[in-house]
Scaffold this motif. Structure first.
Motif, PDB file in Angstrom:
ATOM      1  N   UNK A  35       0.829  -1.208   0.000  1.00  0.00           N
ATOM      2  CA  UNK A  35       0.000   0.000   0.000  1.00  0.00           C
ATOM      3  C   UNK A  35       0.864   1.259   0.000  1.00  0.00           C
ATOM      4  N   UNK A  36       2.103   1.140   0.485  1.00  0.00           N
ATOM      5  CA  UNK A  36       3.003   2.292   0.540  1.00  0.00           C
ATOM      6  C   UNK A  36       3.752   2.525  -0.766  1.00  0.00           C
ATOM      7  N   UNK A  37       3.566   1.639  -1.746  1.00  0.00           N
ATOM      8  CA  UNK A  37       4.220   1.812  -3.044  1.00  0.00           C
ATOM      9  C   UNK A  37       3.840   3.169  -3.642  1.00  0.00           C
ATOM     10  N   UNK A  92      10.630   7.153   0.204  1.00  0.00           N
ATOM     11  CA  UNK A  92       9.685   6.180  -0.323  1.00  0.00           C
ATOM     12  C   UNK A  92      10.282   5.435  -1.500  1.00  0.00           C
ATOM     13  N   UNK A  93       9.440   4.679  -2.203  1.00  0.00           N
ATOM     14  CA  UNK A  93       9.920   3.946  -3.372  1.00  0.00           C
ATOM     15  C   UNK A  93       8.852   3.955  -4.462  1.00  0.00           C
ATOM     16  N   UNK A  94       9.313   3.987  -5.681  1.00  0.00           N
ATOM     17  CA  UNK A  94       8.399   4.035  -6.812  1.00  0.00           C
ATOM     18  C   UNK A  94       8.064   2.668  -7.381  1.00  0.00           C
ATOM     19  N   UNK A  95       8.935   1.683  -7.108  1.00  0.00           N
ATOM     20  CA  UNK A  95       8.719   0.339  -7.643  1.00  0.00           C
ATOM     21  C   UNK A  95       7.591  -0.381  -6.881  1.00  0.00           C
ATOM     22  N   UNK A  96       7.075  -1.424  -7.481  1.00  0.00           N
ATOM     23  CA  UNK A  96       5.993  -2.192  -6.852  1.00  0.00           C
ATOM     24  C   UNK A  96       6.550  -3.291  -5.954  1.00  0.00           C
ATOM     25  N   UNK A 154      10.218 -12.649  -1.848  1.00  0.00           N
ATOM     26  CA  UNK A 154      11.592 -12.751  -1.344  1.00  0.00           C
ATOM     27  C   UNK A 154      12.144 -11.348  -1.158  1.00  0.00           C
ATOM     28  N   UNK A 155      13.164 -11.232  -0.313  1.00  0.00           N
ATOM     29  CA  UNK A 155      13.797  -9.936  -0.090  1.00  0.00           C
ATOM     30  C   UNK A 155      14.345  -9.362  -1.393  1.00  0.00           C
ATOM     31  N   UNK A 156      14.813 -10.238  -2.268  1.00  0.00           N
ATOM     32  CA  UNK A 156      15.405  -9.780  -3.531  1.00  0.00           C
ATOM     33  C   UNK A 156      14.387  -9.063  -4.411  1.00  0.00           C
ATOM     34  N   UNK A 157      13.097  -9.329  -4.178  1.00  0.00           N
ATOM     35  CA  UNK A 157      12.046  -8.696  -4.977  1.00  0.00           C
ATOM     36  C   UNK A 157      11.702  -7.294  -4.487  1.00  0.00           C
ATOM     37  N   UNK A 158      12.256  -6.874  -3.351  1.00  0.00           N
ATOM     38  CA  UNK A 158      11.875  -5.597  -2.750  1.00  0.00           C
ATOM     39  C   UNK A 158      12.846  -4.489  -3.133  1.00  0.00           C
ATOM     40  N   UNK A 167      15.238  -1.307  -2.512  1.00  0.00           N
ATOM     41  CA  UNK A 167      16.144  -1.060  -1.388  1.00  0.00           C
ATOM     42  C   UNK A 167      15.492  -0.169  -0.326  1.00  0.00           C
ATOM     43  N   UNK A 168      14.715   0.819  -0.764  1.00  0.00           N
ATOM     44  CA  UNK A 168      14.074   1.735   0.180  1.00  0.00           C
ATOM     45  C   UNK A 168      13.019   1.015   1.012  1.00  0.00           C
ATOM     46  N   UNK A 169      12.366   0.011   0.417  1.00  0.00           N
ATOM     47  CA  UNK A 169      11.376  -0.762   1.153  1.00  0.00           C
ATOM     48  C   UNK A 169      12.047  -1.622   2.216  1.00  0.00           C
ATOM     49  N   UNK A 170      13.177  -2.215   1.870  1.00  0.00           N
ATOM     50  CA  UNK A 170      13.935  -3.013   2.835  1.00  0.00           C
ATOM     51  C   UNK A 170      14.387  -2.120   3.992  1.00  0.00           C
ATOM     52  N   UNK A 171      14.849  -0.929   3.659  1.00  0.00           N
ATOM     53  CA  UNK A 171      15.302   0.011   4.685  1.00  0.00           C
ATOM     54  C   UNK A 171      14.152   0.387   5.614  1.00  0.00           C
ATOM     55  N   UNK A 172      12.970   0.572   5.048  1.00  0.00           N
ATOM     56  CA  UNK A 172      11.790   0.916   5.849  1.00  0.00           C
ATOM     57  C   UNK A 172      11.470  -0.202   6.840  1.00  0.00           C
ATOM     58  N   UNK A 173      11.473  -1.443   6.361  1.00  0.00           N
ATOM     59  CA  UNK A 173      11.175  -2.592   7.224  1.00  0.00           C
ATOM     60  C   UNK A 173      12.209  -2.703   8.342  1.00  0.00           C
TER      61      UNK A 173
END
Length: 429
Positions: free
Chosen positions: A333-335, A375-379, A385-389, A391-397
């Motif tokens: 939802x944050x995409x 934030x991040x623009x990608x979906x 998997x983590x590889x699908x996320x 970098x900004x989403x990983x940082x947020x988590x």
């Protein structure tokens, strides 16, 4: 201990249904331990949407599904849900579903009282679902409740109803409502008794026997920790204890047998009904979160209030529940947001607080202290998997983990049951 207890770690609506459904594949039985049909779970399985309000989520997988003694049961609502779920191809039988014989029942007088209170012009509006849950718990504590086992004894039932109405008819008179006829209520209960009594069982014994056989139990809570009647934002709370400790009392198992405590946490924050909400957004950003997250209640279809992630609230919930890990939901939802904000403290009269104050007045006055993140623009939708996320989403988590002082065990990236990134299996501790 291989068992797991799942609780909401915010104000409910965190996506427990999907996570419990996903975990139930690893469990032998699912046990609900509090609340009533004011709760709701939405499951999406192979493109089919199941909306459950009382039934444990494990029912869709054909697992033993138990309603513990801590649940209040509306017998008419339960049977309606049975028929609805059967209509979707789920085999619901007394062999598969067990209700604690000591469950307190929700009756029409409870629904009437709930609605009368919410309709008062001179009273505090809590924002209940008007389904009678609170008044049913009141009668349970007041030792005048009609319990499921009472339906098996007509004479005893009449005595119970007479005692109940001695209290309720006095209240009804105060609200300008006519007295409730005892025989009418008894007749309606005796009519439904043969349909619901086959589901009655000594649930504490059912679960104890299952654990003695080495089976895994998934304990399922409703609502969220900050709606707990003792630990939540009182009086804007539900009528039961929603924290993990209630799993033991609400099913009749010893606290040492509950096992791993998993909190469900939404990647932002929502709330239904009245009460304080420090990070609430009433602007276009809040509207965007609600639209993207489809934030409408499963049971009532009420629109949920939306806001940024509140790490103070969740950290407090982590401690109240003794959480071993959290399942972070709705990251997708944050995409598309250019920047995200996370609440790291509350400001009150010039002081920074690291917890939700207990005072109702102070809860309404606190202001969030924010940390801004990229934030991040990608979906992230459907990532497994983590590889699908991004970098900004990983940082947020990872930042969320730091702030709430608890690891993310599972990460959910869509409503679909298999779109989960697993970091730690709760059933393996």
């Amino acid at each position: 201990m291989a068992n797991v207890v799942v609780v909401g770690a915010q104000w409910g609506d965190e996506g427990k249904g999907k996570i419990v459904d996903w975990l139930s594949l690893r469990a032998d039985a699912v046990a609900r331990f509090q609340g009533g049909h004011n709760a709701g779970h939405t499951l999406v399985v192979d493109g089919v949407t199941y909306k459950l309000s009382l039934m444990p989520s494990g029912i869709v997988r054909g697992k033993l599904s138990v309603l513990g003694n801590g649940v209040v049961v509306d017998p008419w609502a339960f049977l309606d849900e049975v028929e609805r779920v059967r209509g979707q191809g789920v085999d619901v039988t007394p062999h598969l579903v067990k209700i604690a014989e000591t469950c307190a029942l929700i009756l029409p007088v409870h629904r009437d009282l709930d609605a009368a209170r919410e309709n008062r012009d001179d009273g505090m509006k809590i924002g209940t679902t008007r389904r009678g849950i609170g008044p049913a718990y009141e009668d349970k504590v007041g030792r005048r409740a009609v319990r499921l086992i009472d339906l098996a004894d007509a004479d005893g039932l009449r005595a119970r109803v007479a005692d109940l109405l001695h209290h309720h008819n006095a209240l009804r008179k105060g609200y300008g409502q006519p007295a409730y006829d005892a025989e009418e209520l008894v007749a309606s209960l005796l009519e439904i008794a043969p349909k619901i009594l086959p589901y009655a069982a000594p649930v504490w014994r059912v679960l104890d026997d299952a654990m003695a056989r080495g089976e895994k139990i998934l304990f399922e809570g409703a609502q969220g920790a900050m709606l707990d009647v003792d630990h939540g934002t009182y009086p804007f709370v539900t009528s039961s204890n929603t924290v993990s400790g209630q799993a033991a009392a609400g099913t009749g198992v010893g606290p040492g047998k509950v096992g791993y405590a998993l909190g469900i946490v939404k990647a932002y924050t929502t709330r239904v009904g009245e009460g304080p909400f420090p990070t609430e957004l009433t602007d276009e950003t809040g509207k965007r979160l609600g639209e993207r997250g489809r934030e409408f209640g499963t049971v009532t279809s009420r629109q949920r209030r939306c806001g940024w992630f509140d790490a103070v609230l969740v950290r407090q919930s982590v401690r109240l529940n003794g959480l071993n890990g959290v399942a972070l939901t709705k990251l997708d939802v944050l995409d598309g947001f250019d920047e995200l904000k996370v609440c790291t403290g509350y400001r009150l009269d010039g002081e920074i607080l690291d917890r939700m104050p207990a005072s109702t007045r102070d809860q309404a006055r606190i202001e969030p202290v924010y940390e801004t993140m990229e934030g991040w623009g990608e979906s992230t939708y459907g990532a497994r998997s983590w590889a699908d996320l991004p970098a900004a989403a990983v940082k947020y988590v990872r930042r969320v983990e730091e702030l709430i002082e608890c690891p993310v065990a599972l990460l959910s990236t869509s409503p679909e049951r298999e779109d989960v990134i697993l970091m730690a299996d709760p059933f393996r501790g």
